[in-house]
Write a protein that holds these residues in place. Structure first.
Motif, mmCIF file in Angstrom:
data_model
loop_
_atom_site.group_PDB
_atom_site.id
_atom_site.type_symbol
_atom_site.label_atom_id
_atom_site.label_comp_id
_atom_site.label_asym_id
_atom_site.label_seq_id
_atom_site.Cartn_x
_atom_site.Cartn_y
_atom_site.Cartn_z
ATOM 1 N N SER A 37 0.730 -1.226 0.006
ATOM 2 C CA SER A 37 -0.161 0.065 0.019
ATOM 3 C C SER A 37 0.876 1.274 -0.067
ATOM 4 O O SER A 37 0.514 2.168 -0.696
ATOM 5 C CB SER A 37 -1.048 -0.038 1.207
ATOM 6 N N ARG A 40 2.269 1.811 -3.727
ATOM 7 C CA ARG A 40 1.313 2.048 -4.422
ATOM 8 C C ARG A 40 0.980 3.768 -4.015
ATOM 9 O O ARG A 40 0.981 4.391 -4.982
ATOM 10 C CB ARG A 40 0.212 1.324 -4.271
ATOM 11 N N ALA A 41 0.929 4.026 -2.981
ATOM 12 C CA ALA A 41 0.572 5.577 -2.464
ATOM 13 C C ALA A 41 1.620 6.343 -2.900
ATOM 14 O O ALA A 41 1.464 7.357 -3.378
ATOM 15 C CB ALA A 41 0.264 5.576 -1.149
ATOM 16 N N GLN A 42 2.861 5.881 -2.850
ATOM 17 C CA GLN A 42 4.153 6.647 -3.292
ATOM 18 C C GLN A 42 4.022 7.033 -4.838
ATOM 19 O O GLN A 42 4.358 7.970 -5.213
ATOM 20 C CB GLN A 42 5.354 5.906 -2.917
#
Length: 169
Positions: A37, A40-42
C-alpha cells in the motif's frame, strides 16, 4: 487528451492479502499489505507531484534542493551539507546541482576554506521558480492530498515512527 485509467472492481492489495493468508502466510499478510500500500501510494503521490512540477522543468529532487537553499539564511550551502540534509548520495547532489546550474537556478563556487569542496547558492531566478513551484504544489498536491487533517497527522506520525525505527533520524 489522455484517458483516466478505469477503476478496478476490487482492491488488488486486499486480494493479495487474502491470497497471502490462504497460502499460509497470515503472519506476514498485514506487513505485505502495508508495504505494498505504501509503495502504491508513493506512485500516486509521485505522479501528482511530477504533474505539478512539469511546467517548471524541475524534478522533485531539484525542487527540494532549491527549497533547502531558499530556507537557508544566506541562500547558500556546502554541497556536502545539502546531501546530508536531503539524505541523498553525493553523486545525486552533483547531478541535481549540474542541472540547476545549467538552467541558471543555482551557482556553484569553491568553498573559501576547502578548495576541494563547493558552495551552492540560489539565484534570483531559482528563488522565483521555487516560489511559483511551491504555489503549484500547495494548490495541486499538498493542500488536498486525499486525506482528512486527522488522517494526515496520524499518517505522518506512523511513517515517522517507521522512519525512526529504520534509523532515518
Amino acid at each position: 487528451m489522455t484517458e483516466a485509467p478505469s477503476r478496478l472492481a476490487a482492491d488488488p492489495i486486499a486480494v493479495a492479502r487474502d491470497e497471502w493468508e490462504r497460502r499460509g502466510w497470515a503472519d506476514a499478510a498485514p506487513g505485505m499489505a502495508a508495504v505494498t500500500s505504501l509503495m502504491r501510494a508513493q506512485q500516486i503521490v509521485a505522479a501528482r507531484v511530477d504533474a505539478a512540477l512539469k511546467p517548471f522543468g524541475v524534478t522533485f529532487a531539484r525542487y527540494e534542493l532549491l527549497m533547502l537553499l531558499t530556507f537557508s539564511r544566506k541562500g547558500t550551502l556546502p554541497m556536502k551539507l545539502i546531501g546530508s540534509r536531503l539524505q541523498v548520495h553525493p553523486t545525486s547532489v552533483t547531478n541535481a546541482v549540474d542541472r540547476l546550474e545549467a538552467a541558471g537556478l543555482v551557482t556553484r563556487s569553491t568553498h573559501p576554506d576547502d578548495r576541494r569542496a563547493f558552495i551552492v547558492g540560489i539565484t534570483d531566478q531559482g528563488r522565483d521558480l521555487a516560489a511559483r513551484a511551491t504555489d503549484a504544489l500547495n494548490a495541486q498536491v499538498f493542500a488536498a492530498p486525499g486525506l482528512t487533517p486527522t488522517d494526515l497527522e496520524a499518517l505522518v506520525d506512523v511513517i515517522g515512527r517507521m522512519r525512526s525505527d529504520a534509523g532515518d533520524f
